[in-house]
Design a protein around this motif. Structure first.
Motif, PDB file in Angstrom:
ATOM      1  N   UNK A 188       4.040   9.533 -10.046  1.00 46.00           N
ATOM      2  CA  UNK A 188       3.420   9.798 -11.420  1.00 46.00           C
ATOM      3  C   UNK A 188       2.491  11.159 -11.496  1.00 46.00           C
ATOM      4  N   UNK A 189       1.783  11.342 -10.176  1.00 47.08           N
ATOM      5  CA  UNK A 189       0.881  12.596 -10.354  1.00 47.08           C
ATOM      6  C   UNK A 189       1.834  13.788 -10.393  1.00 47.08           C
ATOM      7  N   UNK A 190       2.845  13.710  -9.754  1.00 47.69           N
ATOM      8  CA  UNK A 190       3.918  15.123  -9.823  1.00 47.69           C
ATOM      9  C   UNK A 190       4.539  15.193 -11.185  1.00 47.69           C
ATOM     10  N   UNK A 191       4.810  13.961 -11.597  1.00 49.49           N
ATOM     11  CA  UNK A 191       5.581  14.129 -12.920  1.00 49.49           C
ATOM     12  C   UNK A 191       4.592  14.555 -14.020  1.00 49.49           C
ATOM     13  N   UNK A 192       3.288  14.213 -14.060  1.00 46.42           N
ATOM     14  CA  UNK A 192       2.306  14.690 -15.115  1.00 46.42           C
ATOM     15  C   UNK A 192       2.089  16.145 -14.874  1.00 46.42           C
ATOM     16  N   UNK A 193       2.036  16.690 -13.656  1.00 48.72           N
ATOM     17  CA  UNK A 193       1.873  18.095 -13.340  1.00 48.72           C
ATOM     18  C   UNK A 193       2.978  18.782 -13.958  1.00 48.72           C
ATOM     19  N   UNK A 194       4.094  18.243 -13.624  1.00 56.68           N
ATOM     20  CA  UNK A 194       5.320  18.899 -14.098  1.00 56.68           C
ATOM     21  C   UNK A 194       5.400  19.015 -15.699  1.00 56.68           C
ATOM     22  N   UNK A 195       4.949  17.964 -16.290  1.00 57.72           N
ATOM     23  CA  UNK A 195       5.169  17.798 -17.589  1.00 57.72           C
ATOM     24  C   UNK A 195       4.148  18.723 -18.436  1.00 57.72           C
TER      25      UNK A 195
ATOM     26  N   UNK B 120       0.661  -1.168  -0.044  1.00 56.91           N
ATOM     27  CA  UNK B 120      -0.002   0.089   0.012  1.00 56.91           C
ATOM     28  C   UNK B 120       1.099   1.259   0.092  1.00 56.91           C
ATOM     29  N   UNK B 121       1.867   1.504   0.811  1.00 58.78           N
ATOM     30  CA  UNK B 121       2.914   2.537   0.835  1.00 58.78           C
ATOM     31  C   UNK B 121       3.506   2.537  -0.318  1.00 58.78           C
ATOM     32  N   UNK B 122       4.044   1.456  -1.083  1.00 63.49           N
ATOM     33  CA  UNK B 122       4.574   1.497  -2.256  1.00 63.49           C
ATOM     34  C   UNK B 122       3.733   2.174  -3.361  1.00 63.49           C
ATOM     35  N   UNK B 123       2.588   1.601  -3.295  1.00 63.31           N
ATOM     36  CA  UNK B 123       1.344   2.078  -4.398  1.00 63.31           C
ATOM     37  C   UNK B 123       1.105   3.545  -4.051  1.00 63.31           C
ATOM     38  N   UNK B 124       1.001   4.011  -3.149  1.00 60.28           N
ATOM     39  CA  UNK B 124       0.809   5.519  -2.664  1.00 60.28           C
ATOM     40  C   UNK B 124       1.933   6.386  -3.303  1.00 60.28           C
ATOM     41  N   UNK B 125       3.303   5.903  -2.920  1.00 61.61           N
ATOM     42  CA  UNK B 125       4.329   6.527  -3.369  1.00 61.61           C
ATOM     43  C   UNK B 125       4.427   6.692  -4.901  1.00 61.61           C
ATOM     44  N   UNK B 126       3.993   5.759  -5.392  1.00 59.59           N
ATOM     45  CA  UNK B 126       4.019   5.537  -6.825  1.00 59.59           C
ATOM     46  C   UNK B 126       3.328   6.349  -7.516  1.00 59.59           C
ATOM     47  N   UNK B 127       2.072   6.301  -7.041  1.00 57.76           N
ATOM     48  CA  UNK B 127       0.838   7.296  -7.530  1.00 57.76           C
ATOM     49  C   UNK B 127       1.406   8.616  -7.240  1.00 57.76           C
ATOM     50  N   UNK B 128       1.867   9.219  -6.103  1.00 59.05           N
ATOM     51  CA  UNK B 128       2.167  10.583  -5.975  1.00 59.05           C
ATOM     52  C   UNK B 128       3.183  10.782  -7.004  1.00 59.05           C
TER      53      UNK B 128
END
Length: 56
Positions: free
Chosen positions: A44-51, A34-42
């Protein structure tokens, strides 16, 4: 938070107060996933916002 404690108490009572080692390992593995999934989601979200910012 009380519901989680009540669930844990029920599990302990069902086992006679003994917690199986396999059960603890399973809970730890699920928590890590669950923690790894949450970190991966965050990430990916930050990468999308920066792109999106870079494309302007």
């Amino acid at each position: 938070m009380d519901k989680g404690l009540q669930l844990l108490q029920r599990l302990l009572d069902a086992n006679g107060g003994k917690v199986n080692g396999k059960f603890l390992i399973a809970v730890a593995v699920v928590a890590v996933i669950v923690v790894i999934g949450f970190v991966a989601f965050r990430l990916i979200l930050v990468d999308m916002i920066l792109s999106l910012r870079d494309s302007r």
